[in-house]
Design a protein around this motif. Structure first.
Motif, PDB file in Angstrom:
ATOM      1  N   ASP A  22      -4.092   4.637  -3.841  1.00  0.00           N
ATOM      2  CA  ASP A  22      -5.277   3.797  -3.691  1.00  0.00           C
ATOM      3  C   ASP A  22      -4.923   2.307  -3.689  1.00  0.00           C
ATOM      4  O   ASP A  22      -5.763   1.473  -3.364  1.00  0.00           O
ATOM      5  N   SER A  23      -3.687   1.977  -4.044  1.00  0.00           N
ATOM      6  CA  SER A  23      -3.291   0.561  -4.065  1.00  0.00           C
ATOM      7  C   SER A  23      -2.692   0.151  -2.732  1.00  0.00           C
ATOM      8  O   SER A  23      -1.711   0.742  -2.260  1.00  0.00           O
ATOM      9  N   ILE A  24      -3.264  -0.887  -2.138  1.00  0.00           N
ATOM     10  CA  ILE A  24      -2.800  -1.323  -0.827  1.00  0.00           C
ATOM     11  C   ILE A  24      -1.368  -1.883  -0.907  1.00  0.00           C
ATOM     12  O   ILE A  24      -0.569  -1.710   0.018  1.00  0.00           O
ATOM     13  N   VAL A  25      -1.072  -2.513  -2.034  1.00  0.00           N
ATOM     14  CA  VAL A  25       0.281  -3.066  -2.232  1.00  0.00           C
ATOM     15  C   VAL A  25       1.294  -1.923  -2.297  1.00  0.00           C
ATOM     16  O   VAL A  25       2.343  -1.968  -1.649  1.00  0.00           O
ATOM     17  N   ASP A  26       0.969  -0.898  -3.073  1.00  0.00           N
ATOM     18  CA  ASP A  26       1.888   0.227  -3.228  1.00  0.00           C
ATOM     19  C   ASP A  26       2.028   1.039  -1.949  1.00  0.00           C
ATOM     20  O   ASP A  26       3.103   1.562  -1.662  1.00  0.00           O
ATOM     21  N   SER A 108       2.644   5.113 -12.646  1.00  0.00           N
ATOM     22  CA  SER A 108       3.184   3.955 -13.343  1.00  0.00           C
ATOM     23  C   SER A 108       3.348   4.261 -14.832  1.00  0.00           C
ATOM     24  O   SER A 108       3.939   3.487 -15.566  1.00  0.00           O
ATOM     25  N   PRO A 130       7.473   1.160 -10.317  1.00  0.00           N
ATOM     26  CA  PRO A 130       7.588   1.072  -8.861  1.00  0.00           C
ATOM     27  C   PRO A 130       8.788   1.860  -8.322  1.00  0.00           C
ATOM     28  O   PRO A 130       9.823   1.942  -8.971  1.00  0.00           O
TER      29      PRO A 130
ATOM     30  N   ASP B  52      -5.693  -8.507  -2.959  1.00  0.00           N
ATOM     31  CA  ASP B  52      -6.097  -7.406  -3.819  1.00  0.00           C
ATOM     32  C   ASP B  52      -6.404  -7.882  -5.237  1.00  0.00           C
ATOM     33  O   ASP B  52      -7.396  -7.469  -5.852  1.00  0.00           O
ATOM     34  N   HIS B  79      -5.948  -1.480 -14.774  1.00  0.00           N
ATOM     35  CA  HIS B  79      -4.837  -0.573 -14.459  1.00  0.00           C
ATOM     36  C   HIS B  79      -4.310  -0.846 -13.058  1.00  0.00           C
ATOM     37  O   HIS B  79      -3.103  -0.896 -12.826  1.00  0.00           O
ATOM     38  N   GLN B  80      -5.221  -1.040 -12.120  1.00  0.00           N
ATOM     39  CA  GLN B  80      -4.827  -1.335 -10.746  1.00  0.00           C
ATOM     40  C   GLN B  80      -4.087  -2.666 -10.659  1.00  0.00           C
ATOM     41  O   GLN B  80      -3.071  -2.777  -9.968  1.00  0.00           O
ATOM     42  N   GLY B  83      -0.695  -2.356 -12.069  1.00  0.00           N
ATOM     43  CA  GLY B  83       0.164  -1.623 -11.146  1.00  0.00           C
ATOM     44  C   GLY B  83       0.680  -2.485  -9.998  1.00  0.00           C
ATOM     45  O   GLY B  83       1.875  -2.514  -9.714  1.00  0.00           O
ATOM     46  N   SER B  84      -0.222  -3.196  -9.351  1.00  0.00           N
ATOM     47  CA  SER B  84       0.226  -4.005  -8.215  1.00  0.00           C
ATOM     48  C   SER B  84       1.083  -5.171  -8.684  1.00  0.00           C
ATOM     49  O   SER B  84       2.036  -5.561  -7.997  1.00  0.00           O
ATOM     50  N   SER B  86       3.087  -5.086 -11.202  1.00  0.00           N
ATOM     51  CA  SER B  86       4.383  -4.467 -11.462  1.00  0.00           C
ATOM     52  C   SER B  86       5.147  -4.248 -10.160  1.00  0.00           C
ATOM     53  O   SER B  86       6.354  -4.463 -10.095  1.00  0.00           O
TER      54      SER B  86
END
Lengths: 149, 151
Positions: A22-26, A108, A130, B52, B79-80, B83-84, B86
């Motif tokens: 769901d994370s665009i960065v990931d 994570s 990551p 984001d 949390h999001q 995560g990003s 990180s």
């Protein structure tokens, strides 16, 4: 019936990986890492979308001739809103058509019970985010093994 | 400025960012994914991170503004963000997110408000630093130099 070993492909075709996060960065990161290992990548921002790509929504049947959408591996984030990665894993493993597709779960958070439940449910690997290139190398190792069977 | 001077300036700046804990080695990982086939990778990821994060910060402010604060929703957003952060190596932001999640768990509104201020502060700091870093890189490349690996 159709040849359901959808993870078998000729060695000249790049493996097709479905990356769910769901994370665009990931998503961007995983996609790039996988492409660096010569994979074709489709990304999905949630589990429902992933199920659509896999043809598992509402008893959709994958067409025998749709050669370019055969997914050879699914890598999914664990924590996602709506359906979690764990629930997605279960759905894949429960499906008659897709259950042989290797699934890797990423998170994570390093929670042993979470890791165990995913492995019990049939995940090939659990990776901590990551993601590193060495993780992706290991992943693609699972791909190759499947393909040679 | 000549290439050597620009490169020294860039290295001095990047070293300070690592030394002061704004960035961690995950940022190096991003650098290593950039190559001729993917020459703008770092800029692209960093820009995605900015968009984001700002979306998430807005959501967090909105959530805290409600009569009945939805701590679960807030925790999900933090949390999001954690995560990003990180994933791009934004270490300080990541660390504040850890504290923020604790406040969510404790359903501590005052604590959450403080954490939101702190996370915004750290985010805008690292945003500024990253924009400067990327600008220095661009200048170096324009002068004919190539971006060194930071460590």
């Amino acid at each position: 019936m159709m040849n359901s070993s959808c993870n078998v492909s000729s060695s000249s075709k790049p493996p097709h990986v479905l990356a769910v996060d769901d994370s665009i960065v990931d998503r961007k990161l995983v996609e790039t890492l996988l492409k660096n290992f010569s994979c074709k990548v489709t990304t999905a921002e949630n589990a429902m979308r992933a199920l659509e790509v896999l043809g598992l929504v509402d008893e959709q049947q994958k067409s025998l001739d749709s050669t370019d959408s055969k997914v050879n591996l699914v890598i999914t984030d664990y924590c996602m809103p709506g359906m979690t990665g764990y629930e997605l894993l279960k759905k894949i493993k429960e499906s008659s058509v897709m259950k042989e597709v290797p699934v890797v779960v990423m998170s994570s958070e390093n929670i042993p019970t979470r890791i165990n439940e995913c492995l019990q449910e049939g995940a090939k690997m659990f990776v901590l985010k990551p993601l590193k290139p060495s993780d992706v190398k290991k992943l693609t190792g699972h791909l190759m093994i499947e393909e040679s069977q | 400025m000549d290439v050597a001077t620009l490169q020294k300036q860039l290295l001095d700046y990047s070293n300070s960012l690592f030394r002061e804990g704004f960035l961690d080695k995950q940022f190096n990982q991003l650098q290593q994914l950039q190559d001729e086939t993917n020459p703008d990778f770092v800029v692209e990821v960093v820009n995605l991170y900015f968009e984001d994060s700002e979306r998430l910060l807005d959501e967090l402010a909105k959530t805290l503004d409600q009569q009945n604060v939805d701590f679960q929703k807030m925790d999900a957003h933090v949390h999001q963000l954690k995560g990003s952060s990180s994933s791009v190596g934004a270490q300080r932001v990541q660390n504040v997110c850890v504290a923020f999640r604790n406040c969510c768990e404790e359903r501590n509104i005052e604590g959450c408000l403080k954490c939101l201020q702190q996370v915004k502060h750290q985010y805008f700091l690292v945003k500024n630093k990253l924009e400067t870093l990327l600008k220095l890189e661009k200048q170096l490349v324009a002068a004919g130099g190539s971006i060194p690996m930071y460590c």
